[in-house]
Design a protein around this motif. Sequence first.
Motif, PDB file in Angstrom:
ATOM      1  N   MET A 153     -12.497  14.423  13.280  1.00 14.70           N
ATOM      2  CA  MET A 153     -13.906  14.077  13.483  1.00 14.70           C
ATOM      3  C   MET A 153     -14.819  14.555  12.361  1.00 14.70           C
ATOM      4  O   MET A 153     -15.814  13.907  12.056  1.00 14.70           O
ATOM      5  N   HIS A 154     -14.505  15.705  11.789  1.00 14.18           N
ATOM      6  CA  HIS A 154     -15.454  16.303  10.845  1.00 14.18           C
ATOM      7  C   HIS A 154     -14.669  17.117   9.829  1.00 14.18           C
ATOM      8  O   HIS A 154     -13.934  18.027  10.197  1.00 14.18           O
ATOM      9  N   THR A 155     -14.829  16.786   8.552  1.00 12.82           N
ATOM     10  CA  THR A 155     -14.013  17.415   7.505  1.00 12.82           C
ATOM     11  C   THR A 155     -14.888  18.116   6.478  1.00 12.82           C
ATOM     12  O   THR A 155     -15.979  17.648   6.155  1.00 12.82           O
ATOM     13  N   MET A 156     -14.386  19.231   5.953  1.00 20.03           N
ATOM     14  CA  MET A 156     -15.132  19.999   4.948  1.00 20.03           C
ATOM     15  C   MET A 156     -14.182  20.746   4.025  1.00 20.03           C
ATOM     16  O   MET A 156     -13.193  21.306   4.490  1.00 20.03           O
ATOM     17  N   LEU A 157     -14.507  20.740   2.748  1.00 18.50           N
ATOM     18  CA  LEU A 157     -13.892  21.691   1.825  1.00 18.50           C
ATOM     19  C   LEU A 157     -15.031  22.559   1.324  1.00 18.50           C
ATOM     20  O   LEU A 157     -16.004  22.060   0.758  1.00 18.50           O
ATOM     21  N   ILE A 158     -14.936  23.847   1.613  1.00 15.78           N
ATOM     22  CA  ILE A 158     -16.017  24.771   1.258  1.00 15.78           C
ATOM     23  C   ILE A 158     -15.607  25.567   0.029  1.00 15.78           C
ATOM     24  O   ILE A 158     -14.482  26.060  -0.061  1.00 15.78           O
ATOM     25  N   ASN A 159     -16.515  25.642  -0.922  1.00 16.17           N
ATOM     26  CA  ASN A 159     -16.288  26.405  -2.147  1.00 16.17           C
ATOM     27  C   ASN A 159     -17.391  27.454  -2.181  1.00 16.17           C
ATOM     28  O   ASN A 159     -18.466  27.215  -2.719  1.00 16.17           O
ATOM     29  N   LYS A 160     -17.133  28.604  -1.566  1.00 19.97           N
ATOM     30  CA  LYS A 160     -18.209  29.600  -1.458  1.00 19.97           C
ATOM     31  C   LYS A 160     -18.449  30.218  -2.828  1.00 19.97           C
ATOM     32  O   LYS A 160     -17.592  30.925  -3.364  1.00 19.97           O
ATOM     33  N   LEU A 161     -19.610  29.900  -3.393  1.00 27.91           N
ATOM     34  CA  LEU A 161     -19.942  30.342  -4.748  1.00 27.91           C
ATOM     35  C   LEU A 161     -20.288  31.835  -4.745  1.00 27.91           C
ATOM     36  O   LEU A 161     -20.746  32.371  -3.733  1.00 27.91           O
ATOM     37  N   PRO A 162     -20.091  32.490  -5.898  1.00 28.60           N
ATOM     38  CA  PRO A 162     -20.570  33.878  -6.012  1.00 28.60           C
ATOM     39  C   PRO A 162     -22.059  33.898  -5.689  1.00 28.60           C
ATOM     40  O   PRO A 162     -22.797  33.032  -6.155  1.00 28.60           O
ATOM     41  N   ASP A 163     -22.492  34.851  -4.890  1.00 24.96           N
ATOM     42  CA  ASP A 163     -23.880  34.816  -4.439  1.00 24.96           C
ATOM     43  C   ASP A 163     -24.743  35.826  -5.166  1.00 24.96           C
ATOM     44  O   ASP A 163     -24.283  36.871  -5.596  1.00 24.96           O
TER      45      ASP A 163
END
Length: 291
Positions: free
Chosen positions: A108-118
């Motif tokens: 139903m719902h797809t994501m690829l998360i690339n958590k950037l340096p914050d």
Amino acid sequence: YTLDNDLLTTEQRQFYEDNGYLLIKKLVSDEDIERFRKEFVRICKKEVNPPGAMIMKDESLRSQFGQSEKVVNKVQDFQEDEELFRYCTLPEVLKYVECFTGPNIMAMHTMLINKLPDSDKQTFLHPMHQDLHYFPFRPACRIVCAWTAMERADQDNGCLVVQPGTHKTTLKPHGYPSWEGKTNKLFHGLLEEDEKTPKVHLVMEKGDTVFFHPLLFHGSGINKTSGFRKSISCHFASSECYYIDVKNTSQEHLEKELVEMVRKKYNMTSVELKDIWNFRARLVQGERINL
């Protein structure tokens, strides 16, 4: 919350019933993760442009880095990208999903998360929330998220944080947190956090996969490292689930926001929430019944 199956041990089933999540070590192979990573980089460089995908960027970095993975925070709705969508069809993932949804499974719902340096701004902090807030379909117990770490995730680079047992509650009101300038579009959070329930940081190695209930309170911290923290995920639902009308519910304001975004993006005069979800949804196992 779980169905009778030959896969989960009694302890694993009981753990999910009690806590609302279950972590399976080394479920997805390094080879598959490497393929997903390469495809993500190709999307960042605009070498491929999957229809319908939302590429979320940190605009403040674009002048510095141009089009690259140093700018892209998330690829959402990758269901039309055959390479990334393979994640949703991996037999090793689906056999676990079936323990929660039954044999007829929709992605139903797809994501690829690339958590950037914050930075100190904490831009990529995702407040505690319940995923069901975003979904106009029920019942909740036949929906499950599979979330796979594409590299080690820990407290330094902003791993998932869960509040065990909160999946037994109802859907709570969500909105934008009151943090000054720290909110991302559609990153809604619980308006009232449950401080009494302890938080667990899910430290995961590459390929580890957590399955969790859509009412579980969860979020993620900031990435304090100089690297990127990637994960790939899909929300699966039984195709026997059905759409609900969110008018006059706590989800109504989200519907307005989402519909407005889609209307602008595709220049459409009228669109309904159900249409958006019909476009996202893809059958991955069994037969399509309602969704």
